[in-house]
Design a protein around this motif. Structure first.
Motif, PDB file in Angstrom:
ATOM      1  N   VAL A 132       0.821  -1.207   0.000  1.00  0.00           N
ATOM      2  CA  VAL A 132       0.000   0.000   0.000  1.00  0.00           C
ATOM      3  C   VAL A 132       0.858   1.261   0.000  1.00  0.00           C
ATOM      4  CG1 VAL A 132      -1.621   1.354   1.376  1.00  0.00           C
ATOM      5  CG2 VAL A 132      -2.019  -1.077   1.029  1.00  0.00           C
ATOM      6  N   ARG A 133       1.937   1.209   0.780  1.00  0.00           N
ATOM      7  CA  ARG A 133       2.814   2.393   0.868  1.00  0.00           C
ATOM      8  C   ARG A 133       3.359   2.794  -0.494  1.00  0.00           C
ATOM      9  NH1 ARG A 133       5.440  -0.096   5.262  1.00  0.00           N
ATOM     10  NH2 ARG A 133       4.420   0.530   7.180  1.00  0.00           N
ATOM     11  N   GLN A 134       3.561   1.792  -1.365  1.00  0.00           N
ATOM     12  CA  GLN A 134       4.196   2.066  -2.653  1.00  0.00           C
ATOM     13  C   GLN A 134       3.205   2.462  -3.742  1.00  0.00           C
ATOM     14  OE1 GLN A 134       6.352  -1.501  -3.337  1.00  0.00           O
ATOM     15  NE2 GLN A 134       7.955  -1.021  -1.850  1.00  0.00           N
ATOM     16  N   HIS A 135       1.929   2.529  -3.380  1.00  0.00           N
ATOM     17  CA  HIS A 135       0.965   2.796  -4.446  1.00  0.00           C
ATOM     18  C   HIS A 135       0.267   4.138  -4.312  1.00  0.00           C
ATOM     19  CE1 HIS A 135       1.766  -1.342  -5.377  1.00  0.00           C
ATOM     20  NE2 HIS A 135       1.202  -1.145  -6.544  1.00  0.00           N
ATOM     21  N   SER A 136      -0.317   4.519  -5.430  1.00  0.00           N
ATOM     22  CA  SER A 136      -0.796   5.889  -5.559  1.00  0.00           C
ATOM     23  C   SER A 136      -2.070   6.170  -4.768  1.00  0.00           C
ATOM     24  CB  SER A 136      -1.037   6.190  -7.037  1.00  0.00           C
ATOM     25  OG  SER A 136      -1.769   5.124  -7.602  1.00  0.00           O
ATOM     26  N   TYR A 137      -2.828   5.135  -4.455  1.00  0.00           N
ATOM     27  CA  TYR A 137      -4.096   5.376  -3.768  1.00  0.00           C
ATOM     28  C   TYR A 137      -3.921   5.334  -2.251  1.00  0.00           C
ATOM     29  CZ  TYR A 137      -3.670   0.420  -3.361  1.00  0.00           C
ATOM     30  OH  TYR A 137      -3.175  -0.808  -3.078  1.00  0.00           O
ATOM     31  N   LYS A 138      -2.668   5.424  -1.823  1.00  0.00           N
ATOM     32  CA  LYS A 138      -2.355   5.354  -0.401  1.00  0.00           C
ATOM     33  C   LYS A 138      -3.221   6.298   0.438  1.00  0.00           C
ATOM     34  CE  LYS A 138       1.391   6.434   2.708  1.00  0.00           C
ATOM     35  NZ  LYS A 138       2.670   7.109   2.832  1.00  0.00           N
ATOM     36  N   LYS A 139      -3.495   7.481  -0.142  1.00  0.00           N
ATOM     37  CA  LYS A 139      -4.245   8.494   0.600  1.00  0.00           C
ATOM     38  C   LYS A 139      -5.633   7.988   1.001  1.00  0.00           C
ATOM     39  CE  LYS A 139      -5.577  13.301   0.204  1.00  0.00           C
ATOM     40  NZ  LYS A 139      -6.863  13.323  -0.537  1.00  0.00           N
ATOM     41  N   GLU A 140      -6.329   7.379   0.042  1.00  0.00           N
ATOM     42  CA  GLU A 140      -7.681   6.867   0.331  1.00  0.00           C
ATOM     43  C   GLU A 140      -7.636   5.803   1.426  1.00  0.00           C
ATOM     44  OE1 GLU A 140      -6.818   7.516  -2.924  1.00  0.00           O
ATOM     45  OE2 GLU A 140      -8.624   7.654  -4.158  1.00  0.00           O
ATOM     46  N   VAL A 141      -6.629   4.951   1.352  1.00  0.00           N
ATOM     47  CA  VAL A 141      -6.510   3.887   2.346  1.00  0.00           C
ATOM     48  C   VAL A 141      -6.203   4.492   3.715  1.00  0.00           C
ATOM     49  CG1 VAL A 141      -5.229   1.806   2.992  1.00  0.00           C
ATOM     50  CG2 VAL A 141      -5.800   2.208   0.609  1.00  0.00           C
ATOM     51  N   SER A 142      -5.350   5.509   3.713  1.00  0.00           N
ATOM     52  CA  SER A 142      -4.973   6.158   4.969  1.00  0.00           C
ATOM     53  C   SER A 142      -6.167   6.778   5.677  1.00  0.00           C
ATOM     54  CB  SER A 142      -3.934   7.255   4.726  1.00  0.00           C
ATOM     55  OG  SER A 142      -2.805   6.699   4.111  1.00  0.00           O
ATOM     56  N   GLU A 143      -7.144   7.213   4.888  1.00  0.00           N
ATOM     57  CA  GLU A 143      -8.321   7.818   5.510  1.00  0.00           C
ATOM     58  C   GLU A 143      -9.106   6.823   6.349  1.00  0.00           C
ATOM     59  OE1 GLU A 143     -10.309   9.689   2.242  1.00  0.00           O
ATOM     60  OE2 GLU A 143      -8.744  11.224   2.112  1.00  0.00           O
ATOM     61  N   VAL A 144      -9.031   5.547   5.963  1.00  0.00           N
ATOM     62  CA  VAL A 144      -9.712   4.512   6.743  1.00  0.00           C
ATOM     63  C   VAL A 144      -8.834   4.066   7.907  1.00  0.00           C
ATOM     64  CG1 VAL A 144     -10.914   2.305   6.608  1.00  0.00           C
ATOM     65  CG2 VAL A 144     -10.775   3.742   4.582  1.00  0.00           C
ATOM     66  N   LEU A 145      -7.536   4.161   7.722  1.00  0.00           N
ATOM     67  CA  LEU A 145      -6.592   3.717   8.755  1.00  0.00           C
ATOM     68  C   LEU A 145      -5.745   4.900   9.210  1.00  0.00           C
ATOM     69  CD1 LEU A 145      -5.213   0.518   6.990  1.00  0.00           C
ATOM     70  CD2 LEU A 145      -6.624   0.516   9.015  1.00  0.00           C
ATOM     71  N   PRO A 146      -6.343   5.884   9.881  1.00  0.00           N
ATOM     72  CA  PRO A 146      -5.570   7.090  10.199  1.00  0.00           C
ATOM     73  C   PRO A 146      -4.356   6.792  11.063  1.00  0.00           C
ATOM     74  CG  PRO A 146      -7.712   7.103  11.298  1.00  0.00           C
ATOM     75  CD  PRO A 146      -7.690   5.911  10.417  1.00  0.00           C
ATOM     76  N   GLY A 147      -3.220   7.324  10.621  1.00  0.00           N
ATOM     77  CA  GLY A 147      -1.996   7.212  11.421  1.00  0.00           C
ATOM     78  C   GLY A 147      -1.390   5.825  11.463  1.00  0.00           C
ATOM     79  N   GLU A 148      -1.890   4.911  10.654  1.00  0.00           N
ATOM     80  CA  GLU A 148      -1.415   3.524  10.769  1.00  0.00           C
ATOM     81  C   GLU A 148      -0.382   3.151   9.722  1.00  0.00           C
ATOM     82  OE1 GLU A 148      -2.610   0.658  12.608  1.00  0.00           O
ATOM     83  OE2 GLU A 148      -4.450   1.325  13.540  1.00  0.00           O
ATOM     84  N   LEU A 149      -0.368   3.872   8.601  1.00  0.00           N
ATOM     85  CA  LEU A 149       0.489   3.399   7.514  1.00  0.00           C
ATOM     86  C   LEU A 149       1.902   3.958   7.564  1.00  0.00           C
ATOM     87  CD1 LEU A 149      -2.008   3.398   4.550  1.00  0.00           C
ATOM     88  CD2 LEU A 149      -0.851   1.432   5.498  1.00  0.00           C
TER      89      LEU A 149
END
Lengths: 237, 99
Positions: free
Chosen positions: A220-237
Motif C-alpha cells: 500500500v505504501r508504494q501505491h498511488s491510492y495510499k491516501k484513500e486507504v490512509s483515511e480509513v486507517l488514520p496514522g497507521e500506515l
C-alpha cells in the motif's frame, strides 16, 4: 485436458507427508524454493486419466508475513493460484487446526478440508459431523486415516471434482460492526489499484491491513491510492 | 484485531477485573490448569501468541517448569499441543487458575 495443480498445506505433524507419499507413490522429487533452504516437494500422479501435480508446502500454523515458510505458503497460493488447495487437518486437534483453514478461506483458496487421523479423534471421544462442517465452511470435507491409506480414493475423487467446479467463497467469519465497516470502506479504495485488485482477494487484503501485516502495508505504501486507504486507517500506515 | 477491540470501554473494564483475579502463566504449578484472561503485549506479541493458541478464553495446562530457580523455558499444553515458551513471553500471559 490440462493438468491439475494441487497445493498441500497444514499444521506441522498432521500427516501431510504421509498423504503426499500416498498420493504420489515413489514419483516425488525434492526441489528448493528460490533463495532459501526451505524445501518444497513436488510429486505427480495420474487419476482417471488426469495428470495431477501435487506441491507439498511447509507445515505452518498461520499465514503471516513474519516467517519465511509462512510467506512461501501464502505467496504460493496468491501467486501460483493452484487449482485446488488441500488443507490437512489433524482431526484430534481440530480447534487448533481450523485456524489455518479460516485463513485459507479468507485467502480465496479453492479448498478441500481433509480430516486426517480421524481414528485418533474418535479414540479421544470426538464425534465430528463432517457434513455439517462442510456446509459451514462451504467446502468439501474428506475424512482419512493416512497411515492406513484410508480415504485416499475419496480424496483423489474430491480433488478432480473441486478442480472443475470451484467452490463459491463464503464469508465464514463476521468480525463485528467495527471491523466489518472498515473492511467495507477499504475495499473500494483498494479496487482503484488494478494490480492489487487483480492479484489479491480484497477482503483478505483489507483484513491483513487492519492486522498490521508488514508485507501488505508495504504494498500500500508504494501505491498511488495510499491516501484513500490512509483515511480509513488514520496514522497507521 | 482483538487488541483493537479490547480498547473499547467495556473491554478495558473487563480486562481490569480480569487482571485482579489473574496471575502470570509462569505462576501456574506443574499440572495446574488455567484460563487465559489477557495477553499483556504489543500487537505483534498478542497476535503471535493468539496464533499459537494463547487467546483470551483458551485453557492451558502447565506441563513442566524444569528449573527450580525460575529461569529457562516452560512447556505448556494448549489446544492439544505442547509448546515451549520463554519465561519473558510467558509472563505476558495472564491466566486465572482453574485447579
Amino acid at each position: 485436458m490440462p493438468h491439475i495443480t494441487v497445493g498441500l498445506i497444514g499444521n506441522p505433524n498432521v500427516g501431510k507427508s504421509v498423504i503426499f507419499n500416498n498420493l504420489t507413490g515413489l514419483r516425488q522429487h525434492v526441489g528448493n524454493w528460490p533463495g532459501k533452504t526451505v524445501e518444497k516437494k513436488v510429486g505427480q500422479l495420474t487419476y482417471k486419466g488426469r495428470e495431477i501435480k501435487i506441491v507439498d508446502l511447509p507445515g505452518t500454523y498461520s499465514l503471516t508475513s513474519r516467517s519465511i515458510d509462512e510467506r512461501i505458503a501464502r505467496n504460493y497460493i496468491i501467486e501460483e493460484k493452484p487449482d485446488v488447495v488441500v488443507d490437512i487437518v489433524n482431526a484430534a486437534k481440530i480447534e487448533r487446526n481450523l485456524y489455518l483453514t479460516i485463513l485459507l478461506l479468507e485467502l480465496g483458496a479453492n479448498l478441500i478440508v481433509v480430516l486426517n487421523k480421524i481414528d485418533s479423534a474418535r479414540k479421544e471421544g470426538y464425534k465430528i459431523n463432517a457434513k455439517k462442517l462442510s456446509t459451514l465452511l462451504g467446502v468439501p470435507v474428506v475424512s482419512t486415516i493416512a497411515t492406513e491409506g484410508k480415504g485416499m480414493d475419496d480424496l483423489k475423487e474430491t480433488i478432480l471434482k473441486a478442480a472443475d467446479e470451484k467452490t463459491k467463497n463464503v464469508k465464514v467469519i463476521d468480525y463485528g460492526e467495527d471491523i466489518e465497516n472498515r473492511i467495507d470502506s477499504l475495499i473500494p479504495a483498494l479496487k482503484k489499484d488494478d494490480e492489487v485488485a487483480e492479484n489479491y482477494p480484497l477482503r483478505w487484503f483489507s483484513i491483513k491491513l487492519l492486522e498490521g501485516d508488514s508485507e501488505v502495508r508495504e504494498i500500500v505504501r508504494q501505491h498511488s491510492y495510499k491516501k484513500e486507504v490512509s483515511e480509513v486507517l488514520p496514522g497507521e500506515l | 484485531m482483538s487488541r483493537r477491540r479490547s480498547h473499547s470501554k467495556r473491554g478495558v473494564k473487563s480486562q481490569r477485573k480480569g487482571v485482579n483475579q489473574g496471575v502470570p502463566l509462569t505462576g501456574l504449578l506443574e499440572g495446574q490448569t488455567g484460563k487465559v484472561l489477557q495477553v499483556q503485549g504489543g500487537r505483534g506479541a498478542c497476535m503471535r501468541l493468539a496464533e499459537m493458541g494463547f487467546h483470551p478464553g483458551a485453557v492451558v495446562t502447565m506441563e513442566s517448569k524444569h528449573s527450580s530457580r525460575g529461569g529457562g523455558p516452560i512447556a505448556v499444553l494448549v489446544k492439544g499441543t505442547k509448546l515451549g515458551l520463554g519465561r519473558g513471553i510467558a509472563r505476558k500471559i495472564i491466566v486465572k487458575p482453574l485447579t
